[in-house]
Motif scaffolding. Sequence first.
Motif, PDB file in Angstrom:
ATOM      1  N   GLN A 130      54.719   8.088  78.597  1.00 18.46           N
ATOM      2  CA  GLN A 130      54.400   8.543  77.244  1.00 18.46           C
ATOM      3  C   GLN A 130      54.588   7.407  76.244  1.00 18.46           C
TER       4      GLN A 130
ATOM      5  N   LYS B 141      51.329   6.677  74.421  1.00 15.75           N
ATOM      6  CA  LYS B 141      51.327   7.306  73.100  1.00 15.75           C
ATOM      7  C   LYS B 141      51.897   6.408  72.009  1.00 15.75           C
ATOM      8  N   ILE B 142      52.691   5.423  72.380  1.00 16.07           N
ATOM      9  CA  ILE B 142      53.300   4.560  71.367  1.00 16.07           C
ATOM     10  C   ILE B 142      52.734   3.150  71.426  1.00 16.07           C
TER      11      ILE B 142
ATOM     12  N   ALA C  95      61.045   6.168  70.148  1.00 15.06           N
ATOM     13  CA  ALA C  95      60.385   7.054  71.103  1.00 15.06           C
ATOM     14  C   ALA C  95      61.329   7.429  72.244  1.00 15.06           C
TER      15      ALA C  95
ATOM     16  N   THR D 185      60.195   0.920  67.274  1.00 12.57           N
ATOM     17  CA  THR D 185      59.339   2.096  67.475  1.00 12.57           C
ATOM     18  C   THR D 185      59.471   2.587  68.916  1.00 12.57           C
TER      19      THR D 185
ATOM     20  N   PRO E  35      48.280   2.871  71.461  1.00 13.79           N
ATOM     21  CA  PRO E  35      47.649   3.085  70.149  1.00 13.79           C
ATOM     22  C   PRO E  35      47.956   1.959  69.158  1.00 13.79           C
ATOM     23  N   GLN E  36      49.148   1.385  69.269  1.00 13.92           N
ATOM     24  CA  GLN E  36      49.501   0.342  68.308  1.00 13.92           C
ATOM     25  C   GLN E  36      48.720  -0.942  68.546  1.00 13.92           C
TER      26      GLN E  36
END
Lengths: 332, 373
Positions: A243, A247-248, A234, A230, A251-252
């Motif tokens: 980011q 953003k990756i 990205a 993932t 959140p995970q």
Amino acid sequence: MHPVLQGMITVVLGVGICIGYFYFSNQFLDKVLYPARGPNAGRNINRANMIRPWLFMGPAIFVLALYLVYPVLATLWFSLTDRDQGGAFVGLANYRQMAAEPKFLEAIRNNMLWLVVVPAMSTAFGLLAAQLTDRISWGNVAKSIIFMPMAISFVGASVIWKLIYDTRPAGADQIGVLNAIWTALGGAPQTWLTIEPWNNFLLMVVLIWIQTGFAMVILSAALRGIPEETVEAAIVDGANPFQIFFKIKVPQIMPTIVVVWTTITLVVLKVFDIVLAMTNGQWGTQVLANYMYDRMFRAFDWGVGSASAIVIMLLVTPILVWNVRNARREMR
Amino acid sequence: MTELKLTDVGKTYGGTVEVLKDINLDISTGELVVFVGPSGCGKSTLLRMIAGLERITAGALEIDGVLVNDIPPAQRGIAMVFQSYALYPHMTVYDNMAFALRIARKKDDEVRAAVTAAADKLQLSGLLDRLPKELSGGQRQRVAIGRSIVRDPKVYLFDEPLSNLDAALRVATRIEIAQLKEAMPDSTMIYVTHDQVEAMTLASRIVVLAGGGIAQVGAPLTLYERPENEFVAQFIGSPKMNLLPGRIVQTGQQTAVELDGGGRAVSDYPSNAAMQDSPVNIGVRPEDFVAAGEGAHIFSGEVNITEALGEVTLLYYTPVGGADPVIAKLQGIHPDMKHRRVALTADPSKVHVFRNGVSLLYPEGRNITVQPH
């Protein structure tokens, strides 16, 4: 008898009795009470399996009841009685008296402050440390160092930080690091722990220092659990490192962040040793647990002391429930 | 026009472990090139080097004439579909597909248009609000493809995209990818797989990688019909091609080989007089064998095991020495073959001849040796 010998005998006996209880009670259930043979073998196995969990959990349930449930109920009762009147029931009088005390309100205010600042800072620093140490060759060494305060007791840590905040008269050598730096920069020596409201934050630093290691270890494991692909996706999608992180990655691991946050929140609500050892609640640094200790064991006012204990419990319980639920969802 | 050009590309890990060397390859616009090879041959590494996720340690990679060795992935004009799909689990299908465009600060309506168009193309329109965990494997795969489509890249890179799907879905998705390629004739695709059926069905050209280099590049049927070396010959086709040792007894337009096992084979491969008596391996695909009378055979032996599949019957011969057993695939049903001697021959056009591991059709060909691991 030598105390060490006593201790060893206690350990051997204690562990032996525990093992013996589980082994022999299980044997009794399987061999004597409901043996897995004879005409009712199948029924007996089912019955034995129904009893077994209670057998094994029994001691724990008993101990919990004795040392947790009973004290809670007793405290609740005490909070509704008055020692001066020979333990007479006074309803909510203790709570009313407490709510009118400026020291109690100060404790509530400070606890809220701790509640906001410490979990946030610990989690943020922990996350930062986890991310940064994951990518460097000496990351494990750095992690060990950051984690080390976890091994120090709150009182020990308080003593260390008290030294850091220590004050000597102007002109003398400052043994406190903070004042040493402060005077080197041209300031006059300060008695840091008496400066309201900043002394509250100076106390919080101690807990943040301790809890950052905890947050880092848990979050580091979570970060490693993020599928590498993932992150690569990205990168291909054009995200820059910030980011990717916000953003990756974040959140995970959000569920883990919530668990870490709430766990530290629980520690914060119960914070006591640090305040006791460093200021004892003076100069506007009182917190609930220290207030309770003050009323209970210094003023011997068990009514108000118990009432404040109940207040702490009421604050902790919902967060605890939420935390356990989150942790369970995490494990699934 | 060459879209993607690899020149002497190599990859070395830690300065010592060389996994790829001297890769030379030109890929034109609109091609679907498949990298195949045994596991560990470096095919995924090569793809990741093209993507920019692995550093290129030797040689040059050009896309549209621009050297991109040191250009970050996002600016190479590529998009990649990962083996595990690599969907962002916390984002909806829509957000997953929109992510790259939002990072590129495209306007909202532009993003919406691109995502909607891609979703329509992939039948994802009804799923845009779902999270990846609420999708089936095939749908996730389509989202991963959709995520690359919205970026409108010059080159699509697929890293074993079907290997996480079950057998039935794999066939369906394979066909979907083929249709997708047809719908986008101008897009270039590079596809990595270890499944030769995927390679044969999808590719306009196949690149067989082995032992850190390219074993052969060609159209699928070229690799099947005219393999350059023994490695490719045995890698393409299932069961794999039989190799039988022998020596050349007649050279010229046709080549005759007397086999160590006693048989004699004639091949349409030409040979020159200098090759007389040189040791060679002949190669015959199991499906090219036909039953023959004793005396006129290429191979004869006792059938050890038979597998009757209805449309074909597989004969496994008792192995001689340490060699792989010879396998023949005969059309139709052949009962009672077990433990009988059955002689085999093949049409000269179907007999391949390899000298030093290289086909006689490719005088300049390179032998590939693969270390077992």
